[in-house]
Design an enzyme around this catalytic site. Structure first.
Site, short mmCIF file in Angstrom:
data_model
loop_
_atom_site.label_atom_id
_atom_site.label_comp_id
_atom_site.label_asym_id
_atom_site.label_seq_id
_atom_site.Cartn_x
_atom_site.Cartn_y
_atom_site.Cartn_z
CB SER A 187 23.60 31.95 65.41
OG SER A 187 24.99 31.87 65.60
CG ASP A 285 26.76 26.09 60.94
OD1 ASP A 285 27.56 26.26 61.88
OD2 ASP A 285 25.72 26.76 60.81
CG HIS A 315 26.88 30.02 61.38
ND1 HIS A 315 26.14 29.16 62.16
CD2 HIS A 315 26.85 31.21 62.01
CE1 HIS A 315 25.68 29.80 63.22
NE2 HIS A 315 26.10 31.05 63.15
#
Length: 343
Positions: A187, A285, A315
């Site tokens: 991330s 995502d 995600h």
């Protein structure tokens, strides 16, 4: 009025239907999600990152798991904190380290950067990376970089580069082969790893062998000046959170013309000479398009790339639902790529 047996059965059936309503609603909401991930995702309390919620976002409890991973001694192992020198004029940098084989020489090393939307999180090392480090004798250094909005990108990049350069400069005493240093993160950590790879290449002081970019946060324009793809960004990390995270990091509105292009990986066009990369993302995502585009740009620049696009995954799916088959396959893939790169 007399109540018959049929009335009771009918009332019981209605009560049963009412009891099933929340579950049916949840199933409907998660209809696009991999079935093996739905129960875990349903336990996650959604929270956008905003200026108003930042304190709560930083201290939100860890998500419970409907299907927790098997207990691991490495997961419970408390890792030592090591403070290293910062760059000239910068403060010292706190790191957390895992030594897979103390005393071994000529081994690989990994500099790991945590997630948290650039505004939250702290240094940590995922269990699969600890397991790989123990199996192959690596040193892993996780960086507790300064967070936005209290610190901007220049500060976090300085912290991350200080850690990379420390591993390189202290390679002899650490038993590390300085030509076998990888970087990575998930991330925002993946975004920081991409920035660090570019910065290291531009400075030409520290060679980086490989970069692990797990659903990396690469483009400030996603969800701001560029609409997110329909069906993405519904779970875990939204367009609103993305605008806040990037604006906090850059100090100017995300997606705007004031954003310095050289600070944002997806805005860079000079990608030649970067280390090989793993790029992984799920089809639900928010970062799907930017991650696939960045992998394509790396490949077009001659950089070896392994792109993994996971169907029906949101995600941070591998952290939320670690036991799902897709999560296990995804983790095994980026670990295998790292092993091959540092062999």
């Amino acid at each position: 009025m007399r109540t018959t047996r049929r009335d009771l059965l009918r009332a019981g059936g209605a009560a049963w239907l009412l009891a099933q309503a929340p579950r049916a609603l949840a199933q409907s909401r998660f209809a696009t999600v991999d079935p093996e991930m739905r129960d875990d995702l349903a336990l996650l309390v959604p929270m956008d990152a905003t200026a108003a919620t930042l304190a709560a976002f930083r201290h939100r409890p860890a998500a419970p798991h409907a299907h927790p991973a098997p207990p691991s001694a490495l997961a419970a192992l408390r890792l030592p904190a090591v403070t290293i020198p910062g760059l000239p004029g910068e403060p010292p940098v706190r790191t957390v380290q895992f030594d897979g084989a103390p005393g071994r020489t000529g081994r690989g090393a990994v500099v790991w950067l945590h997630g948290g939307g650039y505004v939250a999180g702290s240094a940590g090392i995922p269990v699969p990376l600890r397991e790989a480090a123990r199996a192959h004798g690596w040193l892993v250094v996780a960086v507790d970089y300064r967070l936005a909005p209290e610190a901007r990108l220049a500060a976090s990049l300085a912290d991350n580069y200080a850690a990379l350069r420390w591993v390189h400069d202290q390679a002899a005493s650490l038993g590390v082969d300085r030509t076998r240093i990888a970087i990575g993160g998930a991330s925002a950590g993946g975004g920081h790893a991409a920035m660090l790879a570019l910065h290291a290449r531009d400075r030409g002081e520290v060679p980086v062998r490989h970069q692990v970019l797990i659903y990396p946060m690469l483009d400030d324009r996603t969800g701001s000046s560029r609409a997110a793809r329909p069906g993405t960004g519904t779970f875990v990390w939204t367009a609103a959170s993305n605008r806040f995270g990037w604006t906090a990091l850059l100090g100017v509105p995300a997606g705007g013309t004031a954003v310095p292009a050289r600070l944002v990986p997806a805005r860079r066009s000079d990608l030649a000479g970067l280390p090989s990369a793993f790029v992984g993302v799920g089809t639900l995502d928010l970062f799907l398009d930017e991650d696939v585009a960045y992998a394509g740009a790396l490949a077009a620049a001659g950089v070896p790339v392994d792109l993994a696009v996971v169907p029906a995954a949101f995600h941070a799916f591998d952290g939320v639902a670690p036991t799902a088959r897709a999560s296990r396959d995804f983790t095994a893939r980026w670990v295998a790529g790292l092993v091959a790169a540092l062999a």
